[in-house]
Write a protein that holds these residues in place. Structure first.
Motif, short mmCIF file in Angstrom:
data_model
loop_
_atom_site.label_atom_id
_atom_site.label_comp_id
_atom_site.label_asym_id
_atom_site.label_seq_id
_atom_site.Cartn_x
_atom_site.Cartn_y
_atom_site.Cartn_z
N ARG A 190 -53.08 29.44 -23.03
CA ARG A 190 -52.91 30.10 -21.73
C ARG A 190 -53.91 29.58 -20.70
N THR A 191 -55.08 29.21 -21.16
CA THR A 191 -56.07 28.66 -20.24
C THR A 191 -55.58 27.35 -19.64
N VAL A 192 -55.06 26.46 -20.47
CA VAL A 192 -54.51 25.20 -19.98
C VAL A 192 -53.28 25.44 -19.11
N LEU A 193 -52.44 26.40 -19.51
CA LEU A 193 -51.24 26.71 -18.73
C LEU A 193 -51.61 27.18 -17.33
N SER A 194 -52.69 27.94 -17.21
CA SER A 194 -53.12 28.40 -15.88
C SER A 194 -53.52 27.23 -15.00
N LEU A 195 -54.10 26.18 -15.58
CA LEU A 195 -54.44 24.98 -14.82
C LEU A 195 -53.18 24.28 -14.33
N VAL A 196 -52.19 24.14 -15.22
CA VAL A 196 -50.93 23.48 -14.86
C VAL A 196 -50.23 24.24 -13.73
N VAL A 197 -50.21 25.57 -13.84
CA VAL A 197 -49.58 26.41 -12.81
C VAL A 197 -50.30 26.22 -11.48
N CYS A 198 -51.61 26.20 -11.50
CA CYS A 198 -52.39 26.06 -10.27
C CYS A 198 -52.08 24.74 -9.57
N ILE A 199 -52.10 23.64 -10.31
CA ILE A 199 -51.83 22.33 -9.70
C ILE A 199 -50.39 22.26 -9.19
N ALA A 200 -49.45 22.82 -9.96
CA ALA A 200 -48.04 22.75 -9.58
C ALA A 200 -47.76 23.50 -8.28
#
Length: 279
Positions: free
Chosen positions: A84-94
């Motif tokens: 979930r931590t990595v997913l939050s990074l992906v969501v932020c950049i997207a």
């Protein structure tokens, strides 16, 4: 029971470091977006917008998780879910990329800017609360709804201002000033969102807060985004147009009477008599 929650386990070190990273991401994003303006729709413009979106997204996410290093819950051991931590990074950049590309290709008209600002602001808020779902305190996390709504409003306003600045400000020092304000807005959104948090634990657990293993995990998570920001900074620093706003100038070509450049084979040639007369 309701546990005592602190955002400043290490004092002012984490909020100051988090703010500086948010400012770094903002200034890089602004300079990259400025570089893309007037580049047409080719690969170079696309590349600068991608770099700007990654810089801003990594800056916001890095700010969030540096600030989370200072997060502690009295009587509870805090841990994080890596996925979930990595997913939050992906969501932020997207979501940041969506906003940057909207204003980068369609300009800063009211409708475009409003749409991009709302999209990006909601995305940043989603990143924040998705990142919070990755936090495991051994208890139950509750949120004050009114404060959550306030944090989302701040995120939307901050995102809209950031996107407006990205396409409207080109001077270097004005960009630096705007990035300082943007960094403050992002940090305000984060700490407003954290003010909505309360944690209920069944019983106190033993152990220091935060633990050494938790600190090591957060530092590993931060390594990639920080490296991306450093790489983006190096690219910006070695591009004279991004740093100083200087566009490459080429010598103007000889124009035909129609206003178009003469093809090399069609340029009028002076006769021998004309050259003698001019000499």
């Amino acid at each position: 029971m309701t546990a005592d929650v602190s955002e400043f386990h290490y004092g002012l070190i984490t909020p100051i470091a988090a703010y500086l990273m948010a400012c770094l991401g903002a200034v890089l994003a602004l300079r990259c977006t400025t570089r893309s303006i007037g580049r047409g729709r080719g690969e170079k413009r696309f590349g600068w917008l991608v770099l700007g979106a990654v810089s801003l997204g990594c800056g916001i996410w890095t700010m969030h998780f540096i600030a989370m290093i200072g997060f502690s819950v009295d009587g509870a051991l805090v841990s994080y879910d890596a996925g979930r931590t990595v997913l939050s990074l992906v969501v932020c950049i997207a979501v940041v990329a969506g906003g940057v590309f909207l204003v980068g290709f369609r300009g800063s008209g009211p409708v475009t800017l409003g749409t991009a600002g709302v999209l990006t602001g909601l995305g940043v808020a989603a990143m924040h609360y998705l990142g919070m779902t990755a936090v495991n305190t051994g208890g139950t996390v509750h949120y004050d709804t009114a404060v959550v709504v306030l944090s989302v409003v701040i995120a939307v306003v901050a995102a809209t201002a950031a996107l407006w600045a990205a396409v409207s400000i080109s001077a270097v020092w004005a960009t630096v000033g705007a990035s300082l304000v943007m960094g403050a807005a992002v940090a305000t959104m984060h700490y407003t969102g954290m003010a909505a948090v309360s944690v209920h634990v069944a019983q106190a657990q033993t152990g220091g807060q935060p633990s050494t293993s938790l600190l090591a995990f957060l530092l590993v998570m931060l390594a990639g985004p920080v490296a991306a920001l450093i790489l983006a900074a190096a690219i910006v620093m070695f591009d004279p147009e991004v740093v100083g706003g200087q566009r490459d100038r080429t010598a103007p070509e000889t124009l035909a009477p129609t206003g178009r450049p003469w093809p090399p084979a069609d340029r009028p040639q002076q006769s021998l008599a004309d050259r003698r007369f001019m000499s």
